[in-house]
Design a protein around this motif. Structure first.
Motif, PDB file in Angstrom:
ATOM      1  N   VAL A 243       8.185 -40.319  58.050  1.00  0.00           N
ATOM      2  CA  VAL A 243       8.444 -40.562  59.475  1.00  0.00           C
ATOM      3  C   VAL A 243       7.662 -41.825  59.823  1.00  0.00           C
ATOM      4  O   VAL A 243       6.439 -41.849  59.732  1.00  0.00           O
ATOM      5  CB  VAL A 243       7.946 -39.390  60.351  1.00  0.00           C
ATOM      6  CG1 VAL A 243       8.221 -39.683  61.822  1.00  0.00           C
ATOM      7  CG2 VAL A 243       8.596 -38.083  59.929  1.00  0.00           C
ATOM      8  N   ARG A 244       8.360 -42.890  60.151  1.00  0.00           N
ATOM      9  CA  ARG A 244       7.667 -44.144  60.424  1.00  0.00           C
ATOM     10  C   ARG A 244       8.421 -44.928  61.497  1.00  0.00           C
ATOM     11  O   ARG A 244       9.502 -44.515  61.930  1.00  0.00           O
ATOM     12  CB  ARG A 244       7.517 -44.959  59.129  1.00  0.00           C
ATOM     13  CG  ARG A 244       8.840 -45.339  58.541  1.00  0.00           C
ATOM     14  CD  ARG A 244       8.716 -46.118  57.223  1.00  0.00           C
ATOM     15  NE  ARG A 244      10.052 -46.417  56.713  1.00  0.00           N
ATOM     16  CZ  ARG A 244      10.308 -46.967  55.542  1.00  0.00           C
ATOM     17  NH1 ARG A 244       9.316 -47.290  54.735  1.00  0.00           N
ATOM     18  NH2 ARG A 244      11.537 -47.210  55.167  1.00  0.00           N
TER      19      ARG A 244
ATOM     20  N   ALA B 260       0.146 -43.195  57.605  1.00  0.00           N
ATOM     21  CA  ALA B 260      -0.287 -44.224  56.664  1.00  0.00           C
ATOM     22  C   ALA B 260      -0.744 -45.481  57.400  1.00  0.00           C
ATOM     23  O   ALA B 260      -0.061 -46.498  57.375  1.00  0.00           O
ATOM     24  CB  ALA B 260       0.868 -44.535  55.716  1.00  0.00           C
ATOM     25  N   PRO B 261      -1.875 -45.393  58.079  1.00  0.00           N
ATOM     26  CA  PRO B 261      -2.286 -46.549  58.885  1.00  0.00           C
ATOM     27  C   PRO B 261      -2.847 -47.692  58.048  1.00  0.00           C
ATOM     28  O   PRO B 261      -3.413 -47.470  56.975  1.00  0.00           O
ATOM     29  CB  PRO B 261      -3.389 -45.968  59.772  1.00  0.00           C
ATOM     30  CG  PRO B 261      -3.996 -44.883  58.940  1.00  0.00           C
ATOM     31  CD  PRO B 261      -2.863 -44.306  58.140  1.00  0.00           C
ATOM     32  N   SER B 262      -2.668 -48.889  58.556  1.00  0.00           N
ATOM     33  CA  SER B 262      -3.369 -50.032  57.988  1.00  0.00           C
ATOM     34  C   SER B 262      -4.694 -50.148  58.737  1.00  0.00           C
ATOM     35  O   SER B 262      -4.741 -49.866  59.937  1.00  0.00           O
ATOM     36  CB  SER B 262      -2.545 -51.300  58.183  1.00  0.00           C
ATOM     37  OG  SER B 262      -1.290 -51.116  57.580  1.00  0.00           O
TER      38      SER B 262
ATOM     39  N   TRP C   1      10.976 -50.430  60.245  1.00  0.00           N
ATOM     40  CA  TRP C   1      11.204 -50.354  58.800  1.00  0.00           C
ATOM     41  C   TRP C   1      12.641 -50.024  58.421  1.00  0.00           C
ATOM     42  O   TRP C   1      12.973 -50.003  57.239  1.00  0.00           O
ATOM     43  CB  TRP C   1      10.249 -49.315  58.178  1.00  0.00           C
ATOM     44  CG  TRP C   1       8.806 -49.692  58.329  1.00  0.00           C
ATOM     45  CD1 TRP C   1       7.878 -49.065  59.103  1.00  0.00           C
ATOM     46  CD2 TRP C   1       8.125 -50.802  57.720  1.00  0.00           C
ATOM     47  NE1 TRP C   1       6.670 -49.701  59.027  1.00  0.00           N
ATOM     48  CE2 TRP C   1       6.789 -50.776  58.178  1.00  0.00           C
ATOM     49  CE3 TRP C   1       8.525 -51.822  56.842  1.00  0.00           C
ATOM     50  CZ2 TRP C   1       5.853 -51.720  57.793  1.00  0.00           C
ATOM     51  CZ3 TRP C   1       7.577 -52.762  56.449  1.00  0.00           C
ATOM     52  CH2 TRP C   1       6.265 -52.705  56.925  1.00  0.00           C
TER      53      TRP C   1
HETATM   54  N1  GLU Z   1       0.960 -49.127  56.923  1.00  0.00           N
HETATM   55  C1  GLU Z   1       2.253 -49.123  57.530  1.00  0.00           C
HETATM   56  C2  GLU Z   1       2.099 -49.521  58.975  1.00  0.00           C
HETATM   57  O1  GLU Z   1       0.997 -49.413  59.493  1.00  0.00           O
HETATM   58  C3  GLU Z   1       2.821 -47.736  57.436  1.00  0.00           C
HETATM   59  C4  GLU Z   1       4.268 -47.610  57.641  1.00  0.00           C
HETATM   60  C5  GLU Z   1       4.694 -46.292  57.025  1.00  0.00           C
HETATM   61  O2  GLU Z   1       4.440 -45.256  57.656  1.00  0.00           O
HETATM   62  O3  GLU Z   1       5.191 -46.283  55.911  1.00  0.00           O
HETATM   63  O4  GLU Z   1       3.032 -49.968  59.582  1.00  0.00           O
END
Ligand code: GLU
Length: 554
Positions: free
Chosen positions: A253-254, A42-44, A258
């Motif tokens: 998985v992050r 989930a990239p920004s 977080w």
């Molecule tokens: N967009 C978030 C980031 O780049 C994603 C974190 C996630 O994987 O939930 O840190």
């Protein structure tokens, strides 16, 4: 349900008439085999793929593959200030290069595959609003009219009084306004955002089981965090919970940054009536800087961006292999036992991951990469270098195009059918400086500034060795015979062909075969270290070899 809250929800979202139930129906649970995990990247859209993100993506993809699940990509573009256009295409291109393409979600050119989209958060505004409206109706979210000035004042006061910072409890001013007042302020056109009305207590604990870190216990969330910002878009926290629920993610998985937000995320899952996802928080990739560890930084470390490895010409499989060594320490022994197996046969185990902070070690990356390049056949290496050069190194491409089959021969030196493979290329851009002497014009250019002979022999000795060697050189011989001739030659001019004997009786000789072959090597390549000189002469050809020797003969 309190009709005042209903009214408030309708005033805030007059156009939203769907409910969470409608979304549940629209995005049904996935039909997957038992144990299958749905993971995501989930990239920004910040314009470049960080090496840490590559690491996380690899874990996500491996886990999905190993369990016959799904790995998808979602673009988290709710922070419009940080957005760099075209980011998604950059990510996808790089993921493709590393063979980490998702099964579902965003594709290049803004296309999408999958039933759980849209996979770009800015296109999901309505979904977040449906969920936010539901919370307002239940009295679990409320409009907050505090200005950034108000919030600054609050923060300064909390700092001064040494009170835990944030918008919570008695400090959450708007939380305690009456619904009538809220409605009135909205009607007056005052600006607001939406906050969660947290039901947690900082004095109570919440525990969850992290798939990498095991049981983690933290204080409950009690912050009335923002769920919808003034631009109508959700915050990361709210979007994470809504999206991972309706995209039917099973395992998030992050990055470990977080972990501290998990209590909040679990509260959001709870108030929305969703089953929480499982979590696995991967360690941040660190770098040794002198004695201390620090985060890989885009500003200081070129290797923080995946593009660095592509541009320098690392075989992408080398980077993947390297990342697997930091993901699971049993990868290396597995690799030793199974040198030729594809990595798809290695099972990543989250509970075996080292959480102490993974170190990014360029020396090790180079080592792994040298081995991988060393194992390639000359055809494979040629094809890969050719594709790489086309994209990243015009000079090298031009050199290849002069005569592709000649380049292939050069790349074949000390490669196929040899016991000890050359290990001097860690990346494709190491090749050109290491082979330029194979081209007459580049060799001429190089010797303009002088020859790099070792300084233990005189100019006269060098001239003598070369002048005499020209008379007897025969590169049509096979390698063993050629070497025998060189030994005889060495002895015939007063040097010693037996290195051991030479070391014991140095005074009897002018030097050893090491000196003689060293002189020949420099005369032909202007380097003191090269792969096998016989193979080099074979590829250069008789005429060019003799021409080069003649440049130094009497
Ligand atoms: N967009 C978030 C980031 O780049 C994603 C974190 C996630 O994987 O939930 O840190």
């Amino acid at each position: 349900m309190d009709s005042k809250y209903e009214y408030l929800a309708d005033i805030i979202f007059p156009d939203i008439n769907e409910t969470i139930d409608d979304l549940e129906k629209k995005y049904p649970s996935r039909e997957l085999p038992e144990g299958a995990e749905v993971t995501r990247f989930a990239p920004s859209p910040t314009g470049f793929l960080h090496s840490g993100a590559l690491f996380t993506t690899l874990v996500n993809k491996k886990i999905a593959n190993q369990t016959n699940g799904i790995f998808y990509i979602r673009l988290e573009d709710t922070d419009t200030k940080r957005e760099i256009e075209g980011s998604a295409d950059i990510f996808l291109e790089e993921l493709k290069a590393f063979d980490l393409m998702p099964d579902e979600g965003l594709q290049s050119g803004g296309k999408e595959i999958g039933q759980y989209g849209p996979y770009t958060q800015s296109a999901r505004e309505r979904i977040y609003k449906i969920c936010a409206k539901d919370l307002i109706r239940k009295g679990l979210a409320y409009p907050c009219f505090c200005t950034s000035e108000d919030l600054n004042k609050l923060r300064t006061m909390q700092e001064k009084e040494k009170i835990r910072p944030g918008y919570y409890g008695r400090f959450a001013r708007c939380r305690n306004s009456s619904v009538d007042e809220m409605i009135e302020r909205i009607k007056k056109g005052e600006k607001y955002i939406l906050r969660l009305r947290s039901g947690g207590s900082h004095l109570k604990k919440i525990a969850f089981s992290d798939k990498i870190r095991g049981k983690i216990e933290q204080a409950q969330n009690d912050q009335d965090i923002v769920i919808i910002k003034s631009d109508g878009l959700p915050t990361y926290h709210f979007a994470h919970v809504v999206d991972d629920h309706f995209m039917r993610t099973t395992l998030v998985v992050r990055g470990e940054e977080w972990v501290a937000s998990v209590p909040l995320h679990l509260e959001l899952f709870y108030v929305l009536g969703f089953k929480p996802v499982k979590y696995a928080h991967v360690p941040t990739i660190m770098k040794l800087d002198g004695e201390s560890k620090r985060k890989l930084s885009k500003r200081k470390d070129p290797e923080a961006a995946c593009s660095y490895f592509l541009e320098a010409g690392y075989p992408t499989e080398a980077i993947i292999e390297y990342l697997l060594t930091i993901i699971n320490s049993d990868f290396e022994p597995w690799r030793k036992q199974n040198p030729d197996k594809p990595i798809s046969e290695f099972t990543v185990r989250l509970n075996k991951m080292n959480v102490a902070g993974a170190l990014f070690d360029m020396v090790k990356i180079n080592d792994i990469s040298k081995n991988i390049i060393g194992k390639m056949s000359k055809e494979e290496l040629f094809d890969k270098v050719n594709i790489w050069a086309e994209k990243y190194n015009k000079e090298m491409k031009a050199l290849i195009d002069r005569d592709p089959s000649y380049m292939k021969k050069i790349l074949g030196i000390e490669r196929d059918n040899v016991v000890k493979v050359r290990k001097d290329f860690a990346k494709y851009n190491d090749i050109m400086p290491n082979i330029s002497y194979m081209y007459s014009d580049l060799f001429e250019e190089d010797i303009k500034t002088g020859y790099n002979f070792a300084d233990n022999l005189s100019k006269a000795d060098i001239t003598e060795i070369i002048s005499k060697y020209i008379d007897i050189i025969d590169i049509d011989l096979d390698k063993d015979s050629w070497f025998l001739v060189l030994k005889d030659f060495t002895d015939s001019i007063g040097y010693c062909s037996n290195v051991k004997e030479y070391k014991q009786n140095k005074e009897k000789y002018k030097g050893s075969i090491v000196d003689v072959s060293g002189v020949i090597r420099v005369a032909i390549t202007n380097r003191q270290n090269t792969p096998d000189i016989y193979s080099i002469m074979k590829v250069l050809g008789k005429d060019e070899t003799i021409r080069r020797l003649n440049l130094l003969a009497k």
